[in-house]
Write a protein that holds these residues in place. Structure first.
Motif, PDB file in Angstrom:
ATOM      1  N   GLY A 123      34.848  37.347  34.143  1.00  0.00           N
ATOM      2  CA  GLY A 123      33.399  37.363  33.779  1.00  0.00           C
ATOM      3  C   GLY A 123      32.475  37.308  35.045  1.00  0.00           C
ATOM      4  N   ASP A 124      33.009  36.953  36.433  1.00  0.00           N
ATOM      5  CA  ASP A 124      32.098  36.826  37.512  1.00  0.00           C
ATOM      6  C   ASP A 124      32.025  38.159  38.287  1.00  0.00           C
ATOM      7  OD1 ASP A 124      31.284  34.127  36.876  1.00  0.00           O
ATOM      8  OD2 ASP A 124      33.252  33.323  37.748  1.00  0.00           O
ATOM      9  N   ASP A 125      31.062  38.423  38.822  1.00  0.00           N
ATOM     10  CA  ASP A 125      30.972  39.675  39.749  1.00  0.00           C
ATOM     11  C   ASP A 125      31.304  39.158  41.081  1.00  0.00           C
ATOM     12  OD1 ASP A 125      30.208  41.845  41.399  1.00  0.00           O
ATOM     13  OD2 ASP A 125      28.395  42.469  40.392  1.00  0.00           O
ATOM     14  N   LEU A 126      32.156  39.517  41.737  1.00  0.00           N
ATOM     15  CA  LEU A 126      32.840  39.398  43.060  1.00  0.00           C
ATOM     16  C   LEU A 126      31.617  39.233  43.919  1.00  0.00           C
ATOM     17  CD1 LEU A 126      36.504  40.293  43.280  1.00  0.00           C
ATOM     18  CD2 LEU A 126      35.402  38.288  42.356  1.00  0.00           C
ATOM     19  N   ALA A 127      30.743  40.412  43.758  1.00  0.00           N
ATOM     20  CA  ALA A 127      29.649  40.443  44.918  1.00  0.00           C
ATOM     21  C   ALA A 127      28.545  39.398  44.862  1.00  0.00           C
ATOM     22  CB  ALA A 127      28.962  41.996  44.650  1.00  0.00           C
ATOM     23  N   THR A 128      28.716  38.554  43.868  1.00  0.00           N
ATOM     24  CA  THR A 128      27.732  37.313  43.864  1.00  0.00           C
ATOM     25  C   THR A 128      28.322  36.168  44.245  1.00  0.00           C
ATOM     26  OG1 THR A 128      28.254  36.698  41.729  1.00  0.00           O
ATOM     27  CG2 THR A 128      26.884  38.553  41.674  1.00  0.00           C
ATOM     28  N   LEU A 129      29.641  36.474  44.664  1.00  0.00           N
ATOM     29  CA  LEU A 129      30.151  35.278  45.232  1.00  0.00           C
ATOM     30  C   LEU A 129      29.626  35.018  46.702  1.00  0.00           C
ATOM     31  CD1 LEU A 129      33.313  35.150  43.404  1.00  0.00           C
ATOM     32  CD2 LEU A 129      31.307  34.076  42.966  1.00  0.00           C
ATOM     33  N   ARG A 130      29.811  33.927  47.505  1.00  0.00           N
ATOM     34  CA  ARG A 130      29.684  33.610  48.802  1.00  0.00           C
ATOM     35  C   ARG A 130      31.045  33.832  49.295  1.00  0.00           C
ATOM     36  NH1 ARG A 130      26.968  29.207  46.957  1.00  0.00           N
ATOM     37  NH2 ARG A 130      28.863  27.866  47.228  1.00  0.00           N
ATOM     38  N   ASP A 131      31.208  34.103  50.672  1.00  0.00           N
ATOM     39  CA  ASP A 131      32.513  34.492  51.351  1.00  0.00           C
ATOM     40  C   ASP A 131      33.344  33.231  50.993  1.00  0.00           C
ATOM     41  OD1 ASP A 131      31.642  36.813  52.329  1.00  0.00           O
ATOM     42  OD2 ASP A 131      31.053  36.013  54.197  1.00  0.00           O
ATOM     43  N   SER A 132      32.793  32.019  51.257  1.00  0.00           N
ATOM     44  CA  SER A 132      33.809  31.006  50.924  1.00  0.00           C
ATOM     45  C   SER A 132      34.202  31.011  49.634  1.00  0.00           C
ATOM     46  CB  SER A 132      33.201  29.738  51.346  1.00  0.00           C
ATOM     47  OG  SER A 132      31.847  29.579  50.504  1.00  0.00           O
ATOM     48  N   GLN A 133      33.404  31.085  48.676  1.00  0.00           N
ATOM     49  CA  GLN A 133      34.042  31.232  47.394  1.00  0.00           C
ATOM     50  C   GLN A 133      35.200  32.270  47.111  1.00  0.00           C
ATOM     51  OE1 GLN A 133      29.942  31.771  45.573  1.00  0.00           O
ATOM     52  NE2 GLN A 133      30.337  29.927  44.211  1.00  0.00           N
ATOM     53  N   ARG A 134      34.924  33.577  47.445  1.00  0.00           N
ATOM     54  CA  ARG A 134      35.791  34.511  47.398  1.00  0.00           C
ATOM     55  C   ARG A 134      37.044  34.001  48.245  1.00  0.00           C
ATOM     56  NH1 ARG A 134      31.439  38.218  48.330  1.00  0.00           N
ATOM     57  NH2 ARG A 134      31.562  38.495  50.319  1.00  0.00           N
ATOM     58  N   THR A 135      37.066  33.408  49.111  1.00  0.00           N
ATOM     59  CA  THR A 135      38.331  33.060  49.930  1.00  0.00           C
ATOM     60  C   THR A 135      38.849  32.098  49.011  1.00  0.00           C
ATOM     61  OG1 THR A 135      37.055  33.189  52.312  1.00  0.00           O
ATOM     62  CG2 THR A 135      39.027  31.895  51.968  1.00  0.00           C
ATOM     63  N   ARG A 136      38.200  30.932  48.450  1.00  0.00           N
ATOM     64  CA  ARG A 136      38.653  30.146  47.508  1.00  0.00           C
ATOM     65  C   ARG A 136      39.644  30.877  46.190  1.00  0.00           C
ATOM     66  NH1 ARG A 136      34.412  26.799  48.750  1.00  0.00           N
ATOM     67  NH2 ARG A 136      33.377  27.499  46.591  1.00  0.00           N
ATOM     68  N   LEU A 137      38.808  31.908  45.867  1.00  0.00           N
ATOM     69  CA  LEU A 137      39.199  32.796  44.616  1.00  0.00           C
ATOM     70  C   LEU A 137      40.620  33.330  45.147  1.00  0.00           C
ATOM     71  CD1 LEU A 137      37.151  35.051  42.310  1.00  0.00           C
ATOM     72  CD2 LEU A 137      39.182  35.968  43.453  1.00  0.00           C
ATOM     73  N   ARG A 138      40.872  33.989  46.248  1.00  0.00           N
ATOM     74  CA  ARG A 138      41.941  34.749  46.735  1.00  0.00           C
ATOM     75  C   ARG A 138      43.171  33.659  46.900  1.00  0.00           C
ATOM     76  NH1 ARG A 138      38.140  37.535  49.704  1.00  0.00           N
ATOM     77  NH2 ARG A 138      38.491  36.306  51.512  1.00  0.00           N
ATOM     78  N   ARG A 139      42.781  32.289  47.058  1.00  0.00           N
ATOM     79  CA  ARG A 139      43.787  31.342  47.378  1.00  0.00           C
ATOM     80  C   ARG A 139      44.148  30.693  46.051  1.00  0.00           C
ATOM     81  NH1 ARG A 139      41.526  28.419  51.643  1.00  0.00           N
ATOM     82  NH2 ARG A 139      40.457  27.041  50.004  1.00  0.00           N
TER      83      ARG A 139
END
Length: 272
Positions: free
Chosen positions: A72-88
């Motif tokens: 439900g979350d658009d990846l483009a709206t996440l900060r770089d640090s949030q995307r990094t945590r998501l990939r982890r």
């Protein structure tokens, strides 16, 4: 709607500019895991956009246009640090070469994502060791990548991808560096362990045998989806979004029964 649903909406991406511009994705839309875990192969000739699509879906590369939505979350709206945590935490990755750290033994390679996420070393290594045992590597916890066969190293990479309990695992040519027999065994293990963990699997591959092992095959040409066929569909079914339901799967980190022969084969010397 299943919680581990990944959606792509009208993705476009181009490398270069002007006369050197090379379109990689053109109006790509799809959904993965809509009704539960599934294994999806992405195929196409070289330059068709396969790896670019995987990198965009995983939040590694941002598309020029379109949206990637995870839970439900658009990846483009996440900060770089949030995307990094998501990939982890939410995403797992298996690459052709494994990309294990050569100076670390298998157990530390697998435990590393948990420690990077703030977990204690003792707990991370306990979880890593338990998972490696389930994947048939209980006797090799202290071996470094250079002391493992190709098939064994890929099993370590699979364990590393799953140890953080991801909702989806991305694999880029995971059997490309292996002989045929080892590749088949690794692929059976990858599918069985990932689905048994309750996650979906997205595999980029040139190998028709790898694609045939998956429950769904998406074919790309010139950056566009030209077919999206599920197991049992007529060959070359037209492109469409959504995902089939494959019923409940066990989510307790056990290797599924279908993957057990692959574990036995890899441990018998075929993978050496």
């Amino acid at each position: 709607m299943h919680i581990n649903r990944l959606e792509a909406h009208r993705l476009t991406h181009t490398y270069g500019r002007g006369d050197a511009a090379s379109p990689a994705l053109a109006d790509v839309s799809l959904a993965i895991g809509a009704d539960g875990p599934e294994s999806v192969a992405i195929m196409g000739p070289s330059g068709s956009g396969k790896s670019t699509l995987l990198h965009v879906l995983a939040g590694i590369v941002a598309p020029d246009n379109g949206r990637v939505v995870w839970r439900g979350d658009d990846l483009a709206t996440l900060r770089d640090s949030q995307r990094t945590r998501l990939r982890r935490s939410d995403f797992g990755f298996v690459f052709q070469s494994g990309q294990l750290l050569p100076e670390l033994p298998a157990i530390e390679n697998v435990a590393l994502p948990l420690m990077l996420g703030g977990g204690l070393r003792s707990g991370a290594e306990a979880a890593a060791g338990a998972l490696l045992h389930r994947l048939g590597l209980g006797a090799m916890l202290q071996r470094r990548p250079g002391e493992l066969s190709g098939g064994q190293a890929q099993r370590v990479a699979i364990a590393r991808a799953l140890v953080g309990s991801p909702g989806i695992v991305f694999a880029d040519e995971p059997t490309g560096a292996l002989d045929r027999a080892t590749g088949q065994a690794v692929m059976a293990l990858l599918i069985g362990a990932t689905l048994g963990h309750g996650a979906s699997l997205v595999v980029v591959t040139h190998d028709p045998e790898v694609a045939a092992a998956c429950s769904r095959v998406i074919r790309l040409e010139d950056g566009r989806i030209v077919s999206d066929a599920r197991a049992g569909d007529p060959a070359g079914a037209p492109a469409q979004g959504g995902a089939p339901s494959y019923g409940a799967v066990r989510q307790d980190l056990r290797v599924t029964e279908s993957a057990q022969p692959a574990v036995q084969q890899l441990g018998s010397g075929v993978a050496r």
